[in-house]
Design an enzyme around this catalytic site. Structure first.
Site, PDB file in Angstrom:
ATOM      1  N   HIS A 178      34.633 -62.034  16.604  1.00  0.00           N
ATOM      2  CA  HIS A 178      34.648 -62.597  15.046  1.00  0.00           C
ATOM      3  C   HIS A 178      33.110 -62.520  13.874  1.00  0.00           C
ATOM      4  CE1 HIS A 178      32.876 -66.086  17.027  1.00  0.00           C
ATOM      5  NE2 HIS A 178      31.910 -66.243  16.182  1.00  0.00           N
ATOM      6  N   ASP A 194      38.227 -63.433  21.666  1.00  0.00           N
ATOM      7  CA  ASP A 194      37.254 -63.810  20.764  1.00  0.00           C
ATOM      8  C   ASP A 194      36.502 -62.993  21.808  1.00  0.00           C
ATOM      9  OD1 ASP A 194      36.041 -64.098  18.389  1.00  0.00           O
ATOM     10  OD2 ASP A 194      35.135 -66.001  19.294  1.00  0.00           O
ATOM     11  N   SER A 221      26.914 -66.940  17.898  1.00  0.00           N
ATOM     12  CA  SER A 221      27.584 -65.854  18.390  1.00  0.00           C
ATOM     13  C   SER A 221      27.463 -64.603  19.437  1.00  0.00           C
ATOM     14  CB  SER A 221      28.975 -65.732  17.242  1.00  0.00           C
ATOM     15  OG  SER A 221      29.182 -67.552  17.123  1.00  0.00           O
TER      16      SER A 221
END
Length: 369
Positions: free
Chosen positions: A177, A207, A312
């Site tokens: 992402h 992911d 992230s």
């Protein structure tokens, strides 16, 4: 009475030689001074106390071995000499022990398509210098050079995330992402140097994504640990670029294992963030917005180490300096009107590093899942 007579009476004179046998005859006595055949000069003490017949053979270098008992009909085996353990034998033993220990603690994986080695180890391998072992400062110093900031630009805008260098020529693991739908990717290393990068492979179901820097070499690589060895309560360190603050270090513990975390696989929805955060589901609840109808669920490590937008794709690290997870989802009430609810609430998740290692070959092959 002279000294010779004293030894004769004690019984030590007649059998002074320990190897005389009866059939060889009795030893000849040394002549006393003045007797026939005596020497004109003084007699040495040894000649009076240790008579030796010049015709006798010299005594053996060491006493013979005692006889070995054997059963009737069985040949008598000569006694075996004990082998001396010299330096070569000692070094061989040390090498065997080192191989036995080292084989269980560290290993390297070489992918045919990459041409570079990914450093990989178990959680017992120590990357941190011994003087700082077990400290957050030691982990930060050892691992920070292997963590980068990623800035991705797409039609929907720009986003900031983090990544982990796994090869010296610039292969970097991050979250899907972070780079999903990006038209350009720029990476900043810990020393402030900037590189252009291209997306090599993606796996939206896990992911994960792999990017490669352009014209990079000699980068400090991270050591990928063994997430199967992680236990609840283990201390961990998180390094990333929350809110663009490159190289931010936080710490905490592993709160839980095998948590089911659901994230969106819709590329358009991933780019529509709420308050700079990525939407995800956990425990039947949605955080940071709507994940939509196209989702995927993976098992994650839960940690209370402070994670914020920009973490992230960054690293979750054990106290030996090994990467045990890739930070992927976190909740902080950044959009809350109450200051008491703002900031990290200790609810963060990381993709286990063993999941990354299992997916690495497909990502290198250009997977676009």
């Amino acid at each position: 009475m002279d000294m010779t007579e004293s030894f004769r009476r004690s019984g030590e004179y007649e059998n002074a030689h320990p190897y005389v046998t009866p059939h060889e005859g009795a030893p000849q006595h040394a002549s006393s001074p003045g007797s026939p055949g005596s020497h004109a000069g003084p007699v040495a003490p040894e000649s009076r106390t240790s008579p030796v017949n010049p015709e006798w053979p010299p005594p053996p270098a060491q006493p013979p071995h005692p006889p070995v008992a054997a059963e009737p009909g069985e040949p008598v085996q000569p006694p075996r000499r004990r082998a001396r353990r010299g330096p070569v034998a000692l070094l061989a033993a040390v090498a065997i022990v080192a191989a036995a220990v080292g084989g269980g603690t560290a290993y390297g994986i070489q992918e045919l398509t990459g041409g570079d080695t990914v450093a990989s180890s178990s959680t017992s391998t120590t990357v941190v210098p011994s003087s700082q072992k077990g400290t957050v400062a030691g982990v930060a110093r050892a691992v920070s050079p292997s963590i980068v900031e990623i800035n991705a630009t797409s039609n929907a805008g720009s986003s900031t995330g983090s990544g982990v260098i796994i090869t010296g020529d610039g292969e970097i693991v991050t979250n899907n992402h972070v780079v999903s739908g990006a038209s350009s990717v720029e990476v900043t290393t810990s020393d402030g140097k900037r590189y252009g990068a291209e997306v090599v492979g993606t796996d939206s179901k896990k992911d994960l994504a792999l990017i490669k820097l352009e014209n990079a070499s000699g980068l400090k690589t991270a050591t990928l640990g063994d997430s199967d060895g992680v236990q609840v309560g283990d201390q961990v360190v998180a390094i990333g670029s929350p809110e663009g603050l490159t190289g931010t270090v936080t710490s905490g513990i592993v709160s839980a294992l095998d948590r089911d975390v659901t994230v969106s696989t819709d590329e358009g929805r991933q780019q529509q963030r709420q308050g700079g955060q990525w939407p995800f589901e956990f425990g039947g609840r949605e955080f940071n917005g709507d994940t939509g109808s196209s989702t995927t669920t993976y098992k994650a490590i839960q940690t209370d180490a402070s994670l914020n937008p920009g973490n992230s794709g960054g690293a979750l690290i054990d106290m030996n300096g090994n990467i045990v997870g890739i930070n992927s989802a976190m909740y902080s009430a950044a959009g809350s009107s109450s200051s008491a609810d703002a900031g990290s609430v200790g609810l963060g998740f990381a993709i286990p590093i063993n999941t990354v290692k299992a997916d690495l070959a497909a990502l290198r092959a250009g997977a676009r899942n």
